[in-house]
Design a protein around this motif. Sequence first.
Motif, PDB file in Angstrom:
ATOM      1  N   ASP A  10     -16.202 -21.137  14.479  1.00 14.06           N
ATOM      2  CA  ASP A  10     -16.663 -21.749  15.595  1.00 14.06           C
ATOM      3  C   ASP A  10     -15.386 -22.479  16.363  1.00 14.06           C
ATOM      4  OD1 ASP A  10     -18.394 -21.870  17.608  1.00 14.06           O
ATOM      5  OD2 ASP A  10     -19.305 -23.939  16.744  1.00 14.06           O
ATOM      6  N   LEU A  11     -14.613 -23.343  15.897  1.00 17.81           N
ATOM      7  CA  LEU A  11     -13.555 -24.090  16.088  1.00 17.81           C
ATOM      8  C   LEU A  11     -12.632 -23.145  16.800  1.00 17.81           C
ATOM      9  CD1 LEU A  11     -13.159 -26.812  13.663  1.00 17.81           C
ATOM     10  CD2 LEU A  11     -13.736 -27.099  16.137  1.00 17.81           C
ATOM     11  N   GLY A  45      -9.270 -21.763  20.101  1.00 18.47           N
ATOM     12  CA  GLY A  45      -8.218 -21.185  19.737  1.00 18.47           C
ATOM     13  C   GLY A  45      -7.367 -20.671  20.775  1.00 18.47           C
ATOM     14  N   PRO A  46      -6.368 -19.684  20.595  1.00 19.54           N
ATOM     15  CA  PRO A  46      -5.796 -19.718  19.222  1.00 19.54           C
ATOM     16  C   PRO A  46      -4.898 -21.166  19.013  1.00 19.54           C
ATOM     17  CG  PRO A  46      -4.450 -18.424  20.800  1.00 19.54           C
ATOM     18  CD  PRO A  46      -5.836 -18.801  21.516  1.00 19.54           C
ATOM     19  N   LEU A  47      -4.897 -21.224  17.594  1.00 20.90           N
ATOM     20  CA  LEU A  47      -4.190 -22.491  17.031  1.00 20.90           C
ATOM     21  C   LEU A  47      -3.543 -22.325  15.847  1.00 20.90           C
ATOM     22  CD1 LEU A  47      -7.158 -24.872  16.362  1.00 20.90           C
ATOM     23  CD2 LEU A  47      -7.427 -22.626  16.574  1.00 20.90           C
ATOM     24  N   THR A  48      -2.928 -23.233  15.458  1.00 19.83           N
ATOM     25  CA  THR A  48      -2.041 -23.135  14.067  1.00 19.83           C
ATOM     26  C   THR A  48      -2.949 -23.590  13.012  1.00 19.83           C
ATOM     27  OG1 THR A  48      -1.329 -25.508  14.320  1.00 19.83           O
ATOM     28  CG2 THR A  48       0.195 -23.751  15.232  1.00 19.83           C
ATOM     29  N   ARG A  69       2.219 -14.015  13.311  1.00 23.71           N
ATOM     30  CA  ARG A  69       3.325 -14.695  13.043  1.00 23.71           C
ATOM     31  C   ARG A  69       3.714 -15.367  14.422  1.00 23.71           C
ATOM     32  NH1 ARG A  69       3.595 -15.821   8.181  1.00 23.71           N
ATOM     33  NH2 ARG A  69       3.719 -13.931   6.818  1.00 23.71           N
ATOM     34  N   THR A  70       4.388 -16.464  14.324  1.00 21.11           N
ATOM     35  CA  THR A  70       4.919 -16.963  15.795  1.00 21.11           C
ATOM     36  C   THR A  70       6.599 -16.665  15.723  1.00 21.11           C
ATOM     37  OG1 THR A  70       3.273 -18.887  15.220  1.00 21.11           O
ATOM     38  CG2 THR A  70       4.812 -19.188  17.062  1.00 21.11           C
ATOM     39  N   ARG A  82      -5.948 -16.481  15.576  1.00 20.59           N
ATOM     40  CA  ARG A  82      -6.862 -16.025  16.573  1.00 20.59           C
ATOM     41  C   ARG A  82      -8.012 -15.544  15.864  1.00 20.59           C
ATOM     42  NH1 ARG A  82      -3.961 -15.688  20.836  1.00 20.59           N
ATOM     43  NH2 ARG A  82      -1.706 -15.526  20.576  1.00 20.59           N
ATOM     44  N   ALA A  83      -9.167 -15.663  16.730  1.00 23.36           N
ATOM     45  CA  ALA A  83     -10.676 -15.025  16.611  1.00 23.36           C
ATOM     46  C   ALA A  83     -10.504 -13.572  16.697  1.00 23.36           C
ATOM     47  CB  ALA A  83     -11.700 -15.587  17.239  1.00 23.36           C
TER      48      ALA A  83
END
Length: 162
Positions: free
Chosen positions: A52-53, A58-61, A93-94, A106-107
């Motif tokens: 849910d977060l 997102g997207p987030l680390t 990958r970043t 990412r969802a």
Amino acid sequence: MTSVTDGGGRQRRRLTNAVKEELRDLNIQLSQLNRRVGASVNLKDVDWDCLDLINRTGPLTPSALAAEAGLHPATLTGILDRLQRAGWITRERTPDAADRRAVTVRANRDRNAELFKLFAPMNERMDVLCADYSEAELELLAGFLRRIVGAGREATKELAGE
């Protein structure tokens, strides 16, 4: 102005306590709903919370998600592994990061239809309830709930020693 010792003060305390009790009941009820939804799609409670977060922020680390969820990064690794195996998220990958291990979570938004379907009955009930309130009342309620969330964040940080 009403004194705390007169009848108005007692009434205010009674009403304040009633609000707190209703919020506790709401917490329990929403927890039950979330557990049922999670069980329907084979997600543990903590997995559902993280998904849910990710969907909402997102997207987030993984580090940012761990901080937002209040989880230890090692615990989060197992959660992300389960979510990825089940097809709920991807880790990318970043490319421009100094650390080659850096990823972004990412969802998989195409899976959200499953969740929307499960939450549809509650969302429909909420729409019916909200229809009974004026725009001004809805603004008041939304503001109150935002302040409750903020108070919860502050209390959580205090308990975490932050």
